[in-house]
Motif scaffolding. Structure first.
Motif, PDB file in Angstrom:
ATOM      1  N   SER A  76      -2.487   9.925 -14.383  1.00 43.87           N
ATOM      2  CA  SER A  76      -2.949  11.317 -14.438  1.00 43.87           C
ATOM      3  C   SER A  76      -1.919  12.218 -13.769  1.00 43.87           C
ATOM      4  CB  SER A  76      -4.281  11.454 -13.707  1.00 43.87           C
ATOM      5  OG  SER A  76      -4.633  12.812 -13.619  1.00 43.87           O
ATOM      6  N   GLY A  82      -3.961  26.499 -17.353  1.00 43.02           N
ATOM      7  CA  GLY A  82      -3.120  25.302 -17.284  1.00 43.02           C
ATOM      8  C   GLY A  82      -1.964  25.363 -18.266  1.00 43.02           C
ATOM      9  N   ASN A 112       1.735  27.561 -22.340  1.00 42.18           N
ATOM     10  CA  ASN A 112       2.638  27.301 -23.466  1.00 42.18           C
ATOM     11  C   ASN A 112       2.231  28.126 -24.683  1.00 42.18           C
ATOM     12  OD1 ASN A 112       4.110  25.500 -21.952  1.00 42.18           O
ATOM     13  ND2 ASN A 112       3.084  23.684 -22.740  1.00 42.18           N
ATOM     14  N   HIS A 115       4.996  18.243 -25.086  1.00 39.54           N
ATOM     15  CA  HIS A 115       3.554  18.010 -24.958  1.00 39.54           C
ATOM     16  C   HIS A 115       2.818  18.477 -26.220  1.00 39.54           C
ATOM     17  CE1 HIS A 115      -0.564  18.880 -23.332  1.00 39.54           C
ATOM     18  NE2 HIS A 115      -0.340  17.686 -22.816  1.00 39.54           N
ATOM     19  N   SER A 163       0.410  20.261 -26.609  1.00 36.46           N
ATOM     20  CA  SER A 163      -0.104  21.644 -26.604  1.00 36.46           C
ATOM     21  C   SER A 163       0.687  22.528 -27.572  1.00 36.46           C
ATOM     22  CB  SER A 163      -0.066  22.230 -25.192  1.00 36.46           C
ATOM     23  OG  SER A 163       1.166  21.988 -24.572  1.00 36.46           O
ATOM     24  N   ILE A 189      11.937  21.202 -21.731  1.00 40.93           N
ATOM     25  CA  ILE A 189      10.933  20.643 -20.823  1.00 40.93           C
ATOM     26  C   ILE A 189      11.573  20.202 -19.515  1.00 40.93           C
ATOM     27  CG2 ILE A 189       9.019  18.992 -20.630  1.00 40.93           C
ATOM     28  CD1 ILE A 189       9.495  18.698 -23.759  1.00 40.93           C
ATOM     29  N   ASP A 215       8.923  24.462 -20.315  1.00 43.70           N
ATOM     30  CA  ASP A 215       7.643  23.890 -19.916  1.00 43.70           C
ATOM     31  C   ASP A 215       7.868  23.039 -18.660  1.00 43.70           C
ATOM     32  OD1 ASP A 215       5.278  22.599 -19.537  1.00 43.70           O
ATOM     33  OD2 ASP A 215       5.134  21.726 -21.543  1.00 43.70           O
ATOM     34  N   ALA A 229       5.313  22.535 -16.547  1.00 45.81           N
ATOM     35  CA  ALA A 229       3.917  22.364 -16.109  1.00 45.81           C
ATOM     36  C   ALA A 229       3.849  21.294 -15.018  1.00 45.81           C
ATOM     37  CB  ALA A 229       3.034  21.987 -17.293  1.00 45.81           C
ATOM     38  N   ASP A 279       2.237  24.386 -13.384  1.00 46.03           N
ATOM     39  CA  ASP A 279       0.819  24.166 -13.099  1.00 46.03           C
ATOM     40  C   ASP A 279       0.515  23.834 -11.642  1.00 46.03           C
ATOM     41  OD1 ASP A 279       0.124  24.665 -15.681  1.00 46.03           O
ATOM     42  OD2 ASP A 279      -0.376  22.591 -16.207  1.00 46.03           O
TER      43      ASP A 279
HETATM   44  N1  0PR Z   1       3.083  20.494 -20.450  1.00 44.58           N
HETATM   45  C1  0PR Z   1       3.346  19.279 -19.939  1.00 44.58           C
HETATM   46  C2  0PR Z   1       4.772  18.870 -19.719  1.00 44.58           C
HETATM   47  C3  0PR Z   1       2.291  18.416 -19.619  1.00 44.58           C
HETATM   48  O1  0PR Z   1       2.561  17.201 -19.166  1.00 44.58           O
HETATM   49  C4  0PR Z   1       0.966  18.848 -19.830  1.00 44.58           C
HETATM   50  C5  0PR Z   1      -0.198  17.965 -19.512  1.00 44.58           C
HETATM   51  C6  0PR Z   1       0.745  20.142 -20.355  1.00 44.58           C
HETATM   52  C7  0PR Z   1       1.830  20.931 -20.642  1.00 44.58           C
HETATM   53  C8  0PR Z   1      -0.633  20.669 -20.605  1.00 44.58           C
HETATM   54  O2  0PR Z   1      -1.265  20.947 -19.426  1.00 44.58           O
HETATM   55  P1  0PR Z   1      -2.849  21.146 -19.320  1.00 44.58           P
HETATM   56  O3  0PR Z   1      -3.465  19.812 -19.618  1.00 44.58           O
HETATM   57  O4  0PR Z   1      -3.023  21.602 -17.922  1.00 44.58           O
HETATM   58  O5  0PR Z   1      -3.229  22.172 -20.291  1.00 44.58           O
HETATM   59  N2  0PR Z   1       0.105  16.629 -19.297  1.00 44.58           N
HETATM   60  C9  0PR Z   1      -0.901  15.620 -19.092  1.00 44.58           C
HETATM   61  C10 0PR Z   1      -1.327  15.079 -20.473  1.00 44.58           C
HETATM   62  O6  0PR Z   1      -1.972  15.765 -21.254  1.00 44.58           O
HETATM   63  C11 0PR Z   1      -2.091  16.138 -18.376  1.00 44.58           C
HETATM   64  C12 0PR Z   1      -3.036  15.135 -17.844  1.00 44.58           C
HETATM   65  C13 0PR Z   1      -3.673  15.430 -16.687  1.00 44.58           C
HETATM   66  C14 0PR Z   1      -3.371  13.954 -18.467  1.00 44.58           C
HETATM   67  C15 0PR Z   1      -4.627  14.601 -16.165  1.00 44.58           C
HETATM   68  C16 0PR Z   1      -4.302  13.093 -17.946  1.00 44.58           C
HETATM   69  C17 0PR Z   1      -4.938  13.421 -16.812  1.00 44.58           C
HETATM   70  O7  0PR Z   1      -5.883  12.594 -16.275  1.00 44.58           O
HETATM   71  O8  0PR Z   1      -0.909  13.973 -20.773  1.00 44.58           O
END
Ligand code: 0PR
Length: 372
Positions: A27, A85, A90, A113, A115, A156, A185, A187, A219
């Motif tokens: 996570s 987030g 993004n 990502h 997103s 990124i 990005d 984040a 983030d």
């Molecule tokens: N940009 C990057 C580089 C990221 O790694 C992530 C999320 C985002 C944008 C999107 O962020 P939000 O989820 O805040 O909108 N990266 C992980 C993923 O989605 C986030 C995550 C967090 C996954 C907690 C699992 C977890 O338990 O893989």
């Protein structure tokens, strides 16, 4: 009645995993800092969607934007917004770039990502994938990839799957020369790389120090140790927010410049509190500990014959395995929650602040028995 509801909630909550167990290894979130939780509770009813009612909370949001701006070398002209987030940040960056350019193509690197897929689908943008070299964007291919229809290029800083940093300096130079909006990005990396730079772990530049960089996602609810939801979008120029401005007849402030309407002021308060409390020294300590755990795991894993996908650049590693999906399932069955990249065949481990060094030995032993 009240007790019954609480009992029901407790029962549901007891099924969750907790960060304090130390067994969540896949996570990017973590246990929020206690001062963030305290601040969150104080501001629980505030709404940044209507700053006319909550001018004090709006001031706190502005201070957060300023603090993160100064951490990321933003110029005087900068502006930004707190978001929910990385996804919303993004999406908003692409929205702004589309409105400013009137163009429809977005160039993202292979490791971007998902997103960006959501944002493109929502806004009818066409994604052009920039090939990677050693799991980061191949900057040499960027010049050719940019076309007359390119609205935005995405780089990124801290990739989701391996925590790597794209060649932002080279990409920025090309975007500046071609006059294309360049969104970074960060984040995940936004609260890691500045401290790695400070401690001499990396010389890579990724923020507004790089001339071509137009906007950055970062983030607080990831490595910033704030509460969920806390994201930030920073823009090199404050007035770029005007292109997404909408008149709002029903709020006490007549304009909104964000995707969300009602927005949690509590997130701004929590982020402000933890940033003020930890300061540069505090975050440096957090990052130092996460990097020490990463290095320790790297040593233990290689001693046991495992191979890493690449040398880690941040507190995230990929470990090559056969049948990554199956291995992750088996680890999950014995209580270890890891990330997985099935396409490239590796297990992904994020060394967040809740991952304790003392549990790494136990994990490596279990990992070894699961693969053999
Ligand atoms: N940009 C990057 C580089 C990221 O790694 C992530 C999320 C985002 C944008 C999107 O962020 P939000 O989820 O805040 O909108 N990266 C992980 C993923 O989605 C986030 C995550 C967090 C996954 C907690 C699992 C977890 O338990 O893989």
């Amino acid at each position: 009645m009240k007790e019954k509801i609480i009992e029901e909630l407790k029962k549901a909550r007891s099924k969750d995993l907790t960060f304090s167990s130390g067994r969540i290894l896949g996570s990017m979130c973590t246990r929020p800092h206690p001062i963030a939780v305290k601040a969150y509770r104080m501001f629980i009813e505030t709404n940044l969607g209507d700053p006319g009612l909550f001018p004090g909370t709006k001031e706190i949001e502005d201070r957060v934007i300023k603090m993160i701006g100064s951490m990321l070398h933003a110029p005087e002209s900068m502006g930004g917004r707190m978001t929910s987030g990385g996804t919303e940040s993004n999406l908003t960056a692409l929205w702004i770039s589309k409105k400013m350019s009137g163009k429809r193509e977005v160039i993202v690197s292979e490791s971007a990502h998902f997103s960006f897929v959501k944002a493109s689908s929502l806004m009818g943008l066409k994604i052009k994938v920039l090939p990677s070299k050693n799991y980061v964007a191949d900057a040499e291919m960027l010049r050719k990839a940019i076309s007359r229809d390119t609205a935005c290029v995405v780089g990124i800083a801290g990739t989701t799957n391996l925590g790597l940093i794209d060649p932002i300096e080279e990409m920025g130079e090309i975007c500046e020369e071609k006059d294309v909006f360049f969104h970074v990005d960060a984040a995940f990396g936004g609260f890691v790389i500045p401290f790695l730079q400070e401690m001499g772990y990396t010389k890579k530049k990724f923020d507004f120090e790089v001339n071509g960089v137009s906007s950055i996602s970062v983030d607080p609810h990831k490595m910033g140790m704030s509460v969920i939801p806390s994201g930030v979008l920073l823009l090199r120029k404050r007035e770029w927010l005007d292109v997404i401005s909408v008149e709002s007849a029903c709020t006490h402030t007549r304009k909104q410049m964000s995707l969300l309407g009602t927005r949690p002021g509590a997130s701004a308060a929590a982020t402000y509190a933890v940033m003020k409390y930890l300061g540069k020294e505090g975050y440096m300590d957090v990052v130092k500990r996460c990097m020490a755990a990463t290095a320790y795991a790297e040593k233990k894993l290689t001693e046991e014959g495992f191979e890493l996908v690449v040398k880690p650049e941040t507190n995230l590693i990929g470990v090559k395995v056969k049948d990554a999906g199956k291995i992750a399932e088996k680890l999950s069955a014995i209580g270890w929650k890891v990330g997985v990249d099935e396409e490239n065949g590796f297990i992904r481990i994020v060394f967040m602040p809740h991952v304790k060094k003392r549990l790494i030995g136990e994990f490596v032993k279990d990992f070894k028995s699961v693969v053999s």
